[in-house]
Motif scaffolding. Structure first.
Motif, PDB file in Angstrom:
ATOM      1  N   PRO A  95       0.801  -1.227   0.000  1.00 39.30           N
ATOM      2  CA  PRO A  95       0.000   0.000   0.000  1.00 39.30           C
ATOM      3  C   PRO A  95       0.837   1.282   0.000  1.00 39.30           C
ATOM      4  O   PRO A  95       0.370   2.318  -0.465  1.00 39.30           O
ATOM      5  CB  PRO A  95      -0.809  -0.084   1.290  1.00 39.30           C
ATOM      6  CG  PRO A  95      -0.643  -1.446   1.815  1.00 39.30           C
ATOM      7  CD  PRO A  95       0.534  -2.052   1.153  1.00 39.30           C
ATOM      8  N   ARG A  96       2.075   1.215   0.511  1.00 36.52           N
ATOM      9  CA  ARG A  96       2.951   2.390   0.556  1.00 36.52           C
ATOM     10  C   ARG A  96       4.182   2.232  -0.311  1.00 36.52           C
ATOM     11  O   ARG A  96       5.182   2.879  -0.094  1.00 36.52           O
ATOM     12  CB  ARG A  96       3.388   2.657   1.989  1.00 36.52           C
ATOM     13  CG  ARG A  96       2.229   3.062   2.876  1.00 36.52           C
ATOM     14  CD  ARG A  96       2.673   3.385   4.264  1.00 36.52           C
ATOM     15  NE  ARG A  96       3.460   4.624   4.258  1.00 36.52           N
ATOM     16  CZ  ARG A  96       4.217   5.021   5.269  1.00 36.52           C
ATOM     17  NH1 ARG A  96       4.324   4.281   6.344  1.00 36.52           N
ATOM     18  NH2 ARG A  96       4.877   6.149   5.201  1.00 36.52           N
ATOM     19  N   SER A 117       7.720  -3.537   5.016  1.00 41.14           N
ATOM     20  CA  SER A 117       7.207  -2.464   4.166  1.00 41.14           C
ATOM     21  C   SER A 117       7.618  -1.145   4.788  1.00 41.14           C
ATOM     22  O   SER A 117       7.289  -0.876   5.957  1.00 41.14           O
ATOM     23  CB  SER A 117       5.683  -2.557   4.072  1.00 41.14           C
ATOM     24  OG  SER A 117       5.174  -1.493   3.307  1.00 41.14           O
ATOM     25  N   ARG A 138      -1.366  -2.450   5.677  1.00 39.13           N
ATOM     26  CA  ARG A 138      -2.018  -1.183   5.306  1.00 39.13           C
ATOM     27  C   ARG A 138      -0.962  -0.078   5.228  1.00 39.13           C
ATOM     28  O   ARG A 138       0.163  -0.260   5.682  1.00 39.13           O
ATOM     29  CB  ARG A 138      -3.075  -0.805   6.335  1.00 39.13           C
ATOM     30  CG  ARG A 138      -4.171  -1.832   6.491  1.00 39.13           C
ATOM     31  CD  ARG A 138      -5.251  -1.321   7.451  1.00 39.13           C
ATOM     32  NE  ARG A 138      -6.255  -2.326   7.691  1.00 39.13           N
ATOM     33  CZ  ARG A 138      -7.235  -2.650   6.863  1.00 39.13           C
ATOM     34  NH1 ARG A 138      -7.341  -2.025   5.708  1.00 39.13           N
ATOM     35  NH2 ARG A 138      -8.109  -3.578   7.176  1.00 39.13           N
ATOM     36  N   SER A 139      -1.355   1.059   4.712  1.00 37.50           N
ATOM     37  CA  SER A 139      -0.413   2.169   4.590  1.00 37.50           C
ATOM     38  C   SER A 139       0.007   2.702   5.963  1.00 37.50           C
ATOM     39  O   SER A 139       1.087   3.249   6.124  1.00 37.50           O
ATOM     40  CB  SER A 139      -0.998   3.296   3.743  1.00 37.50           C
ATOM     41  OG  SER A 139      -2.196   3.761   4.327  1.00 37.50           O
ATOM     42  N   ASN A 140      -0.827   2.513   6.989  1.00 38.57           N
ATOM     43  CA  ASN A 140      -0.500   3.021   8.320  1.00 38.57           C
ATOM     44  C   ASN A 140      -0.112   1.916   9.305  1.00 38.57           C
ATOM     45  O   ASN A 140      -0.121   2.137  10.502  1.00 38.57           O
ATOM     46  CB  ASN A 140      -1.673   3.826   8.877  1.00 38.57           C
ATOM     47  CG  ASN A 140      -2.929   2.994   9.016  1.00 38.57           C
ATOM     48  OD1 ASN A 140      -2.996   1.873   8.522  1.00 38.57           O
ATOM     49  ND2 ASN A 140      -3.939   3.563   9.674  1.00 38.57           N
ATOM     50  N   ASP A 160      -7.251  -0.321   0.200  1.00 40.96           N
ATOM     51  CA  ASP A 160      -5.913   0.187   0.494  1.00 40.96           C
ATOM     52  C   ASP A 160      -5.088  -0.762   1.370  1.00 40.96           C
ATOM     53  O   ASP A 160      -4.410  -0.330   2.318  1.00 40.96           O
ATOM     54  CB  ASP A 160      -5.991   1.571   1.164  1.00 40.96           C
ATOM     55  CG  ASP A 160      -6.681   2.589   0.274  1.00 40.96           C
ATOM     56  OD1 ASP A 160      -6.415   2.577  -0.952  1.00 40.96           O
ATOM     57  OD2 ASP A 160      -7.492   3.383   0.794  1.00 40.96           O
ATOM     58  N   SER A 180      -4.926  -8.014  -3.061  1.00 41.55           N
ATOM     59  CA  SER A 180      -5.068  -6.560  -2.904  1.00 41.55           C
ATOM     60  C   SER A 180      -6.284  -6.104  -3.690  1.00 41.55           C
ATOM     61  O   SER A 180      -6.834  -6.847  -4.492  1.00 41.55           O
ATOM     62  CB  SER A 180      -3.802  -5.835  -3.383  1.00 41.55           C
ATOM     63  OG  SER A 180      -3.673  -5.919  -4.770  1.00 41.55           O
TER      64      SER A 180
END
Length: 182
Positions: A95-96, A117, A138-140, A160, A180
């Motif tokens: 995601p990132r 990641s 996830r991105s966070n 995401d 994804s």
């Protein structure tokens, strides 16, 4: 006395010949055309050069099929289903940005891995029949859950995120699924 000694030697020779014939008939021969396999007579003795060479252990064949077989490049976009039988690094789009799934252990009903990641990482491991792990990247951040998968099937995509499901098989292989929303 010379005659008595000669008769005794002849009798001894006849008896020895008879014993030799009985011993040969009682099991020193083989009923088949195959040569008998000799085993070392002492622990330090080596087998003869006539013994066939040992074959290398075959790579475990998966008991289940995977949509992408053993092709780790199929995971580059974050969507794949592959089978692995040894430690491997699988780069994929997280995601990132770039991420890596590193399988560190695969064995009968066992799987262990690390997902990296950015600056974060997540680890998962499970052992036992029907056991596995799910990691949601996830991105966070990420989250893990390991335990019984039952008949979980393919994980569902999440917005995401990349969902990774890893399950060890009884044959020493593991099925990895990356899903994804892309």
């Amino acid at each position: 006395m010379a005659a008595t000694t000669a008769r005794g030697l002849r009798r001894s020779g006849v008896v020895l010949a008879a014993l030799f014939a009985l011993t040969a008939a009682a099991g020193c021969g083989s009923a088949s055309d195959e040569p008998a396999k000799a085993s070392p007579s002492s622990p330090g003795e080596r087998p003869s050069k006539a013994d066939p060479p040992k074959r290398p252990e075959p790579t475990p064949k998966p008991s289940v099929s995977a949509a992408d077989g053993r092709d780790i490049t199929a995971c580059a976009d974050g969507n794949c289903e592959i089978v692995v039988s040894e430690p491997v690094k699988i780069p994929f789009k997280g995601p990132r940005g770039p991420a890596t799934l590193s399988v560190t252990e695969v064995g009968p009903n066992a799987i262990a891995y690390t997902v990296k990641s950015g600056n974060g990482q997540s680890k998962g491991s499970a052992s036992g029949p029907g056991q596995g792990c799910i990691t949601v990247l996830r991105s966070n951040g990420s989250g893990n859950s390991c335990g019984g998968l039952g008949a979980a099937g393919r994980p569902s995509p999440q917005p995401d995120a990349v969902v990774i499901q890893a399950a060890g098989g009884e044959d020493g292989t593991a099925v990895l699924q990356l899903v994804s929303d892309r």
